[in-house]
Design a protein around this motif. Structure first.
Motif, PDB file in Angstrom:
ATOM      1  N   GLU A 187       0.785  -1.116   0.073  1.00  0.00           N
ATOM      2  CA  GLU A 187       0.088  -0.113  -0.033  1.00  0.00           C
ATOM      3  C   GLU A 187       0.727   1.352  -0.046  1.00  0.00           C
ATOM      4  N   LYS A 188       1.907   1.276   0.645  1.00  0.00           N
ATOM      5  CA  LYS A 188       2.821   2.320   0.924  1.00  0.00           C
ATOM      6  C   LYS A 188       3.318   2.730  -0.455  1.00  0.00           C
ATOM      7  N   LEU A 189       4.026   1.310  -1.358  1.00  0.00           N
ATOM      8  CA  LEU A 189       4.575   1.612  -2.594  1.00  0.00           C
ATOM      9  C   LEU A 189       3.855   2.129  -3.402  1.00  0.00           C
ATOM     10  N   THR A 190       2.649   1.565  -3.425  1.00  0.00           N
ATOM     11  CA  THR A 190       1.381   1.992  -4.490  1.00  0.00           C
ATOM     12  C   THR A 190       1.223   3.445  -4.367  1.00  0.00           C
ATOM     13  N   ALA A 191       0.919   4.148  -3.294  1.00  0.00           N
ATOM     14  CA  ALA A 191       0.926   5.369  -3.014  1.00  0.00           C
ATOM     15  C   ALA A 191       2.236   6.110  -3.666  1.00  0.00           C
ATOM     16  N   LEU A 192       3.353   5.652  -3.324  1.00  0.00           N
ATOM     17  CA  LEU A 192       4.555   6.250  -3.585  1.00  0.00           C
ATOM     18  C   LEU A 192       4.620   6.564  -5.234  1.00  0.00           C
ATOM     19  N   PHE A 193       4.501   5.260  -5.952  1.00  0.00           N
ATOM     20  CA  PHE A 193       4.818   5.285  -7.331  1.00  0.00           C
ATOM     21  C   PHE A 193       3.779   6.262  -8.097  1.00  0.00           C
ATOM     22  N   LEU A 194       2.428   6.335  -7.436  1.00  0.00           N
ATOM     23  CA  LEU A 194       1.562   7.191  -8.049  1.00  0.00           C
ATOM     24  C   LEU A 194       1.858   8.750  -8.142  1.00  0.00           C
ATOM     25  N   SER A 195       3.027   8.786  -7.425  1.00  0.00           N
ATOM     26  CA  SER A 195       3.302  10.362  -7.045  1.00  0.00           C
ATOM     27  C   SER A 195       4.236  10.774  -8.446  1.00  0.00           C
ATOM     28  N   LYS A 196       4.681   9.802  -9.235  1.00  0.00           N
ATOM     29  CA  LYS A 196       5.579  10.589 -10.379  1.00  0.00           C
ATOM     30  C   LYS A 196       4.847   9.520 -11.696  1.00  0.00           C
ATOM     31  N   THR A 197       5.367  10.047 -12.686  1.00  0.00           N
ATOM     32  CA  THR A 197       4.878   9.426 -14.033  1.00  0.00           C
ATOM     33  C   THR A 197       5.976   8.391 -14.284  1.00  0.00           C
ATOM     34  N   ARG A 198       5.570   7.344 -15.147  1.00  0.00           N
ATOM     35  CA  ARG A 198       6.504   6.306 -15.455  1.00  0.00           C
ATOM     36  C   ARG A 198       7.915   6.764 -16.183  1.00  0.00           C
ATOM     37  N   ASP A 199       7.991   7.968 -16.811  1.00  0.00           N
ATOM     38  CA  ASP A 199       9.327   8.525 -17.278  1.00  0.00           C
ATOM     39  C   ASP A 199      10.099   9.144 -15.979  1.00  0.00           C
ATOM     40  N   GLU A 200       9.519   9.610 -15.048  1.00  0.00           N
ATOM     41  CA  GLU A 200      10.014  10.071 -14.027  1.00  0.00           C
ATOM     42  C   GLU A 200      10.640   9.164 -13.120  1.00  0.00           C
ATOM     43  N   TRP A 201       9.915   7.899 -13.096  1.00  0.00           N
ATOM     44  CA  TRP A 201      10.466   6.721 -12.336  1.00  0.00           C
ATOM     45  C   TRP A 201      11.716   6.111 -13.262  1.00  0.00           C
ATOM     46  N   CYS A 202      11.570   5.981 -14.493  1.00  0.00           N
ATOM     47  CA  CYS A 202      12.414   5.389 -15.240  1.00  0.00           C
ATOM     48  C   CYS A 202      13.766   6.327 -15.061  1.00  0.00           C
ATOM     49  N   ALA A 203      13.797   7.423 -15.197  1.00  0.00           N
ATOM     50  CA  ALA A 203      14.829   8.616 -14.884  1.00  0.00           C
ATOM     51  C   ALA A 203      15.390   8.167 -13.497  1.00  0.00           C
ATOM     52  N   ILE A 204      14.789   7.775 -12.403  1.00  0.00           N
ATOM     53  CA  ILE A 204      15.396   7.477 -11.116  1.00  0.00           C
ATOM     54  C   ILE A 204      15.971   5.908 -11.236  1.00  0.00           C
ATOM     55  N   MET A 205      15.379   5.224 -12.024  1.00  0.00           N
ATOM     56  CA  MET A 205      15.585   3.601 -11.567  1.00  0.00           C
ATOM     57  C   MET A 205      16.141   2.909 -12.711  1.00  0.00           C
ATOM     58  N   GLU A 206      16.155   3.464 -13.861  1.00  0.00           N
ATOM     59  CA  GLU A 206      16.491   2.805 -15.149  1.00  0.00           C
ATOM     60  C   GLU A 206      18.138   2.879 -15.280  1.00  0.00           C
ATOM     61  N   HIS A 207      18.789   1.658 -15.540  1.00  0.00           N
ATOM     62  CA  HIS A 207      20.243   1.901 -15.369  1.00  0.00           C
ATOM     63  C   HIS A 207      20.730   1.466 -14.365  1.00  0.00           C
ATOM     64  N   THR A 208      20.125   0.782 -13.305  1.00  0.00           N
ATOM     65  CA  THR A 208      20.536   0.428 -12.077  1.00  0.00           C
ATOM     66  C   THR A 208      20.028  -1.176 -11.884  1.00  0.00           C
ATOM     67  N   ASP A 209      20.790  -1.586 -10.678  1.00  0.00           N
ATOM     68  CA  ASP A 209      20.766  -2.972 -10.287  1.00  0.00           C
ATOM     69  C   ASP A 209      19.416  -3.082  -9.570  1.00  0.00           C
ATOM     70  N   ILE A 210      18.243  -2.372  -9.622  1.00  0.00           N
ATOM     71  CA  ILE A 210      17.141  -2.478  -8.850  1.00  0.00           C
ATOM     72  C   ILE A 210      16.391  -3.676  -9.129  1.00  0.00           C
ATOM     73  N   CYS A 211      16.682  -3.839 -10.649  1.00  0.00           N
ATOM     74  CA  CYS A 211      15.721  -4.850 -11.311  1.00  0.00           C
ATOM     75  C   CYS A 211      14.377  -4.324 -11.473  1.00  0.00           C
ATOM     76  N   PHE A 212      14.531  -3.449 -12.352  1.00  0.00           N
ATOM     77  CA  PHE A 212      13.332  -2.470 -12.750  1.00  0.00           C
ATOM     78  C   PHE A 212      13.447  -2.448 -14.239  1.00  0.00           C
ATOM     79  N   ALA A 213      11.949  -2.137 -14.664  1.00  0.00           N
ATOM     80  CA  ALA A 213      12.065  -1.846 -16.048  1.00  0.00           C
ATOM     81  C   ALA A 213      10.457  -1.405 -16.031  1.00  0.00           C
ATOM     82  N   PRO A 214      10.340  -0.333 -17.181  1.00  0.00           N
ATOM     83  CA  PRO A 214       9.154   0.154 -17.470  1.00  0.00           C
ATOM     84  C   PRO A 214       8.032  -1.019 -18.198  1.00  0.00           C
ATOM     85  N   VAL A 215       6.803  -0.921 -17.842  1.00  0.00           N
ATOM     86  CA  VAL A 215       5.831  -1.843 -18.876  1.00  0.00           C
ATOM     87  C   VAL A 215       5.479  -1.238 -19.946  1.00  0.00           C
TER      88      VAL A 215
END
Length: 242
Positions: free
Chosen positions: A170-198
């Motif tokens: 629930e906490k993560l759901t609220a957090l990720f709704l605070s930014k656009t997909r592109d904004e999260w990509c700018a933060i998390m892409e090209h890291t070892d988070i194990c992340f990818a845009p859908v």
């Protein structure tokens, strides 16, 4: 006598269902696979026809034929390959059956480590209605997720406690709704988070990673996946239509 015959069917060459009609959804249902696909408390959701037709059927048939041909070449004796999509779907679920046998999996949908039960292995909606995927299972990847997402709340320390997964999601759901997909990509892409845009079917061919690898190609004006896997010595010839 050296011929290898491939017989791919839904139910297989034997068994009570063998002479009956069916489709992918039926084959993965009987194998136990479909039961695991879906959200907690909701009905099973078939993953299009990837698991039965193509994974449990086509891919297993190709593997079986190659194995049979190699055997015939060395022994001089051919055989019949009985490739049932139900069998293949069951084999693709072998890890899940192993977890179940080890007491590491509940025979329910959406409550386990890899079926969206865990807060760190799921998809999340963003402010623009698009989605991202998170798969931060290992401690170092989870720590990086917390760092990049600013998850300083000590509640996130209890990563592997299933009792905490619901509240933390629930906490993560609220957090990720605070930014656009592109904004999260700018933060998390090209890291070892194990992340990818859908990505949508139209977006995927345009992603820089897929473009650099040539994951998609255009043939006679039709965009489609390129042949895979890649062979270093015998690359696939150019794809032709017709």
């Amino acid at each position: 006598p050296r011929l290898v015959y491939g017989r791919m069917t839904g139910w297989g060459q034997t068994g009570p269902y063998a002479p009956l009609a069916g489709h992918d959804i039926n084959y993965i249902a009987l194998s136990g696979a479909l039961h695991s696909y879906g959200r907690a408390g909701e009905k099973p959701t078939p993953p299009v026809n990837a698991v039965g037709d193509f994974g449990g059927g086509g891919m297993f048939m190709a593997f079986g034929m190659v194995a049979g041909i190699l055997s015939a070449r060395s022994t001089g004796k051919g055989q019949v390959i009985d490739c049932a999509m139900t069998d293949g779907a069951a084999v693709l679920s072998a890890m899940t059956y192993t977890f179940l046998a080890n007491g590491q999996w509940r025979d329910e949908r959406g409550v386990n480590l890899l079926d969206t039960g865990a807060h760190f292995y799921d998809t999340y909606e963003c402010a623009d209605g698009k989605y991202i995927s998170i798969g931060s299972i290992e401690p170092q990847f989870y720590a990086l997720l917390r760092e990049k997402a600013g998850l300083s709340d000590p509640a996130f320390d209890l990563q592997m406690d299933p009792r905490q997964w619901g509240p933390l999601k629930e906490k993560l759901t609220a957090l990720f709704l605070s930014k656009t997909r592109d904004e999260w990509c700018a933060i998390m892409e090209h890291t070892d988070i194990c992340f990818a845009p859908v990505l949508s079917l139209k977006e995927a061919p345009e992603h820089p990673h897929n473009k650099e690898r040539g994951t998609f190609i255009e043939v006679d004006g039709i965009l489609q996946p390129a042949p895979a896997p890649r062979f270093s010595e015998t690359p696939a010839p150019p794809v032709r239509m017709g």
